[in-house]
Design a protein around this motif. Structure first.
Motif, PDB file in Angstrom:
ATOM      1  N   MET A   1     -13.828   0.349  19.403  1.00  0.00           N
ATOM      2  CA  MET A   1     -12.716  -0.563  18.988  1.00  0.00           C
ATOM      3  C   MET A   1     -11.866   0.428  18.078  1.00  0.00           C
ATOM      4  SD  MET A   1     -13.262  -4.117  16.431  1.00  0.00           S
ATOM      5  CE  MET A   1     -14.227  -3.182  15.326  1.00  0.00           C
ATOM      6  N   ILE A   2     -10.589  -0.072  17.974  1.00  0.00           N
ATOM      7  CA  ILE A   2      -9.716   0.312  17.056  1.00  0.00           C
ATOM      8  C   ILE A   2      -9.243  -0.621  16.071  1.00  0.00           C
ATOM      9  CG2 ILE A   2      -7.334   1.220  16.760  1.00  0.00           C
ATOM     10  CD1 ILE A   2      -7.610   1.985  19.921  1.00  0.00           C
ATOM     11  N   THR A   3      -9.371  -0.433  14.634  1.00  0.00           N
ATOM     12  CA  THR A   3      -8.955  -1.306  13.569  1.00  0.00           C
ATOM     13  C   THR A   3      -7.691  -0.901  12.911  1.00  0.00           C
ATOM     14  OG1 THR A   3     -11.404  -2.024  13.339  1.00  0.00           O
ATOM     15  CG2 THR A   3     -10.099  -2.175  11.561  1.00  0.00           C
ATOM     16  N   VAL A   4      -6.863  -1.768  12.962  1.00  0.00           N
ATOM     17  CA  VAL A   4      -5.552  -1.437  12.110  1.00  0.00           C
ATOM     18  C   VAL A   4      -5.510  -2.329  11.022  1.00  0.00           C
ATOM     19  CG1 VAL A   4      -3.190  -1.346  12.503  1.00  0.00           C
ATOM     20  CG2 VAL A   4      -4.628  -1.002  14.412  1.00  0.00           C
ATOM     21  N   VAL A   5      -5.141  -1.956   9.829  1.00  0.00           N
ATOM     22  CA  VAL A   5      -4.951  -2.155   8.612  1.00  0.00           C
ATOM     23  C   VAL A   5      -3.572  -1.857   7.812  1.00  0.00           C
ATOM     24  CG1 VAL A   5      -7.268  -2.818   8.036  1.00  0.00           C
ATOM     25  CG2 VAL A   5      -6.404  -0.691   7.457  1.00  0.00           C
ATOM     26  N   SER A   6      -3.250  -2.384   6.768  1.00  0.00           N
ATOM     27  CA  SER A   6      -2.125  -1.775   6.027  1.00  0.00           C
ATOM     28  C   SER A   6      -1.951  -2.546   4.680  1.00  0.00           C
ATOM     29  CB  SER A   6      -0.778  -2.270   6.811  1.00  0.00           C
ATOM     30  OG  SER A   6       0.373  -1.689   6.225  1.00  0.00           O
ATOM     31  N   ASP A   7      -1.243  -2.074   3.835  1.00  0.00           N
ATOM     32  CA  ASP A   7      -0.865  -2.792   2.681  1.00  0.00           C
ATOM     33  C   ASP A   7      -1.952  -3.059   1.633  1.00  0.00           C
ATOM     34  OD1 ASP A   7       2.162  -2.866   2.599  1.00  0.00           O
ATOM     35  OD2 ASP A   7       1.766  -3.549   4.724  1.00  0.00           O
ATOM     36  N   THR A   8      -2.819  -2.319   1.381  1.00  0.00           N
ATOM     37  CA  THR A   8      -3.981  -2.399   0.462  1.00  0.00           C
ATOM     38  C   THR A   8      -3.505  -2.873  -0.949  1.00  0.00           C
ATOM     39  OG1 THR A   8      -5.281  -1.086   1.778  1.00  0.00           O
ATOM     40  CG2 THR A   8      -6.285  -1.594  -0.218  1.00  0.00           C
ATOM     41  N   HIS A   9      -2.556  -2.133  -1.558  1.00  0.00           N
ATOM     42  CA  HIS A   9      -2.340  -2.196  -2.834  1.00  0.00           C
ATOM     43  C   HIS A   9      -3.065  -2.394  -3.895  1.00  0.00           C
ATOM     44  CE1 HIS A   9       2.128  -2.798  -1.870  1.00  0.00           C
ATOM     45  NE2 HIS A   9       1.775  -3.258  -0.683  1.00  0.00           N
ATOM     46  N   GLY A  10      -4.027  -1.185  -3.806  1.00  0.00           N
ATOM     47  CA  GLY A  10      -5.354  -1.281  -4.727  1.00  0.00           C
ATOM     48  C   GLY A  10      -4.996  -0.234  -5.691  1.00  0.00           C
ATOM     49  N   THR A  11      -5.979  -0.046  -6.874  1.00  0.00           N
ATOM     50  CA  THR A  11      -5.769   0.799  -7.781  1.00  0.00           C
ATOM     51  C   THR A  11      -7.288   1.898  -7.670  1.00  0.00           C
ATOM     52  OG1 THR A  11      -6.767  -0.598  -9.583  1.00  0.00           O
ATOM     53  CG2 THR A  11      -4.405  -0.405  -9.317  1.00  0.00           C
ATOM     54  N   ASP A  12      -8.339   1.313  -7.455  1.00  0.00           N
ATOM     55  CA  ASP A  12      -9.524   2.062  -7.583  1.00  0.00           C
ATOM     56  C   ASP A  12     -10.386   1.863  -6.585  1.00  0.00           C
ATOM     57  OD1 ASP A  12     -10.237  -0.464  -8.094  1.00  0.00           O
ATOM     58  OD2 ASP A  12     -11.070   0.159 -10.017  1.00  0.00           O
ATOM     59  N   GLY A  13     -10.264   1.152  -5.463  1.00  0.00           N
ATOM     60  CA  GLY A  13     -11.139   0.818  -4.294  1.00  0.00           C
ATOM     61  C   GLY A  13     -10.613   0.254  -3.020  1.00  0.00           C
ATOM     62  N   HIS A  14     -11.019   0.258  -1.895  1.00  0.00           N
ATOM     63  CA  HIS A  14     -10.563   0.171  -0.626  1.00  0.00           C
ATOM     64  C   HIS A  14     -10.088  -1.470  -0.422  1.00  0.00           C
ATOM     65  CE1 HIS A  14     -14.407  -1.636   0.287  1.00  0.00           C
ATOM     66  NE2 HIS A  14     -14.897  -0.238   0.284  1.00  0.00           N
ATOM     67  N   ARG A  15     -10.731  -2.364  -1.400  1.00  0.00           N
ATOM     68  CA  ARG A  15     -10.736  -3.821  -1.143  1.00  0.00           C
ATOM     69  C   ARG A  15     -10.832  -4.496   0.080  1.00  0.00           C
ATOM     70  NH1 ARG A  15      -4.741  -5.368  -3.837  1.00  0.00           N
ATOM     71  NH2 ARG A  15      -6.206  -7.109  -4.225  1.00  0.00           N
TER      72      ARG A  15
END
Length: 177
Positions: A1-15
């Motif tokens: 499987m391919i997982t696509v993500v974007s725009d986490t906008h975090g400061t200290d973790g993957h969220r």
């Protein structure tokens, strides 16, 4: 499987949470279209995405700090199971330039982020896929994309962190020369 993500906008973790976290951990390839914001978030993603020997491909976005931009290019091209992706954040691209970029890179799919709006659309000869934002959806539904290569291209779905599938699709390979 391919997982696509974007725009986490975090400061200290993957969220990452729920189905999105599971999909990143299960993927053979994780593609991130930028806006981690900090190097700590990028580090957390690299740890999660590589936990099971998966491949992690990412680009920088317009909200990424210097430490992220030093480590990530603005554009990447990757091929997986016969499907070619070009990845950009999208803040510097309109539909015409995305179509031209996809053709130039002989890509089957152009992956973008930036708008936080999950969806897919045909732009000229290429498909543009935006997974949305799993952690900072703003006025849109939170989401990520899960893709499975087939002999003819990809099957895919847009999925919320709670596991709800809100779009399913097939993407045919473009027949690159």
């Amino acid at each position: 499987m391919i997982t696509v993500v974007s725009d986490t906008h975090g400061t200290d973790g993957h969220r990452l949470e729920g189905r999105t976290l599971e999909a990143v951990r299960e993927a053979e390839l994780v593609i991130h279209a930028g806006d981690f914001t900090t190097a700590a978030v990028l580090d957390a993603f690299e740890t999660e995405a590589g936990a099971e020997c998966g491949e992690f491909v990412a680009v920088s976005g317009n909200n990424d700090g210097p430490a992220v931009r030093e480590r990530l290019p603005a554009r990447r091209t990757v091929e997986h199971d016969g499907v070619r992706f070009v990845v950009v954040h999208g803040h510097e691209h309109d539909d015409t330039s995305l179509s031209l970029l996809g053709r130039q890179e002989r890509a089957d799919v152009v992956v973008v982020g930036h708008s936080h709006e999950p969806g897919r659309r045909r732009v000229g000869a290429v498909t543009v896929l935006n997974p949305g934002s799993h952690a900072d959806p703003r006025w849109h539904r939170p989401g990520h994309a899960e893709l499975e290569p087939t002999g003819e291209g990809l099957t895919g779905q847009l999925v919320a962190p709670d596991g709800a599938v809100f779009d399913e699709f097939d993407l045919a390979a473009t027949g690159r020369e």
